[in-house]
Design a protein around this motif. Structure first.
Motif, PDB file in Angstrom:
ATOM      1  N   ASP A  16       0.414  -1.228   0.135  1.00  0.00           N
ATOM      2  CA  ASP A  16      -0.027   0.200   0.183  1.00  0.00           C
ATOM      3  C   ASP A  16       0.582   1.547  -0.256  1.00  0.00           C
ATOM      4  N   PRO A  17       0.940   2.294  -0.723  1.00  0.00           N
ATOM      5  CA  PRO A  17       1.999   3.366  -1.283  1.00  0.00           C
ATOM      6  C   PRO A  17       0.911   4.522  -0.532  1.00  0.00           C
ATOM      7  N   ARG A  18      -0.043   4.594   0.106  1.00  0.00           N
ATOM      8  CA  ARG A  18      -0.491   5.667   0.326  1.00  0.00           C
ATOM      9  C   ARG A  18       0.229   6.737   1.424  1.00  0.00           C
ATOM     10  N   ALA A  19       1.015   5.703   2.659  1.00  0.00           N
ATOM     11  CA  ALA A  19       1.328   6.757   3.665  1.00  0.00           C
ATOM     12  C   ALA A  19       2.815   7.210   3.022  1.00  0.00           C
ATOM     13  N   ASP A  20       3.054   6.608   1.388  1.00  0.00           N
ATOM     14  CA  ASP A  20       5.020   6.663   0.803  1.00  0.00           C
ATOM     15  C   ASP A  20       5.201   8.183   1.375  1.00  0.00           C
ATOM     16  N   ARG A 110       7.316   0.787   5.281  1.00  0.00           N
ATOM     17  CA  ARG A 110       5.290   0.700   5.521  1.00  0.00           C
ATOM     18  C   ARG A 110       4.647   0.128   6.940  1.00  0.00           C
TER      19      ARG A 110
END
Length: 313
Positions: A16-20, A110
């Motif tokens: 999941d890249p949303r918090a990158d 992550r």
């Protein structure tokens, strides 16, 4: 067979890249901290493996002991002391964890971010628990303490996933002595190793960094960095050391010693010799290595393993 639901969620979290964007910002902040040599101490280079798992034993043990005391009436004072000890010890443990986290791969970061959030939640709940206890609201204090222990358990599960599933903090060069066969291995002619330029070779399917100095001395180390398997053959050579291009760990070419972290384990080193114009290498055994030797002993060990081609001026 159906996949374990928890593992499925963790696999989703890794991808999941949303918090990158948040990870990048926090990582820059952690790396910018003026820690100096303290950064290597937080990584655990002095210990030989990450120090964060050791440091978290104090808050976890204190909080678990407080929960056990809460089961017995009349032991509120002792539980308050243990919760306070845990809160005090959580700060340096968290700092060590953030220092390690900032040098991990993105998938590990992550999971590590959620691990940190779980522990921050635990600290907040235990701080609330202690406040309630000191104010005489012991039932509420015990309830917040139980919630805090639950958050600690979730954080511990995520930490275990980081360590054992994702190999965060593991020595990524540990298997080299177990897969390289004994004896000398020919890796190329002297002319294939330009002076001062790192060259990658393979022995028993193990990547090896080979570098020949201007004077003819040849060094060889396992190529995959012990920190996170970065390619040392693509790194920078300076002052008798190689710097990993991924996270900046520095290793001494003569014996593989980790001069600077975040790597906490040295690189497996090879003895070298030149026979009939060919470079040959042999895995340096523990009893032949330089670990724990005095500087003059290390120099002697290096001379035994180094050779010089008589056709090179």
């Amino acid at each position: 067979m159906r996949q374990n639901r928890v593992l499925w969620l963790l696999d989703r979290l890794e991808r999941d890249p949303r918090a990158d964007a948040v990870i990048d910002a926090i990582g820059r902040g952690v790396r910018a901290l003026p820690l100096g040599r303290g950064r290597d101490a937080l990584h655990g280079r002095w210990l030989g493996h990450p120090v964060h798992p050791l440091m978290v034993q104090v808050p976890i043990g204190s909080w678990l002991s407080a929960a056990l005391l809460d089961l017995r009436p009349g032991r509120s004072r002792e539980a308050e002391v243990l919760i306070g000890v845990g809160l005090t010890a959580a700060a340096p443990a968290a700092l060590a964890g953030w220092a390690d986290w900032a040098e991990l791969r993105r998938q590990q970061q992550r999971v590590g971010l959620v691990h940190a959030l779980s522990n921050v939640t635990a600290v907040a709940l235990y701080a609330t628990s202690l406040t309630c206890r000191l104010g005489g609201r012991h039932a509420a204090g015990r309830a917040y303490g139980l919630l805090g222990l639950t958050a600690v358990g979730v954080g511990g599960m995520l930490g275990g996933h980081l360590a054992y599933r994702q190999a965060s903090g593991a020595n990524h060069a540990e298997e080299v002595p177990h897969v390289v066969t004994e004896g000398w291995h020919r890796v190329g002619t002297v002319g294939e190793f330009p002076a001062g330029r790192p060259v990658r070779r393979s022995v028993d399917d193990v990547p090896v960094l080979v570098i020949r100095e201007t004077g003819g001395t040849v060094h060889a180390l396992a190529d995959r960095c012990s920190h996170l398997a970065g390619p040392l053959s693509e790194g920078t050579i300076a002052d008798g050391c190689v710097q990993c291009p991924w996270h900046g760990s520095v290793f001494r070419l003569s014996d593989g010693w980790n001069v600077r972290g975040p790597a906490t384990a040295p690189q497996p080193a090879f003895d070298t010799r030149i026979t009939d114009g060919h470079v040959e290498i042999r895995l340096r055994q523990d009893d032949q290595g330089a670990r724990g030797q005095q500087p003059e002993d290390r120099a002697a060990t290096g001379r035994r393993g180094e050779g010089r081609d008589p056709w090179i001026p």
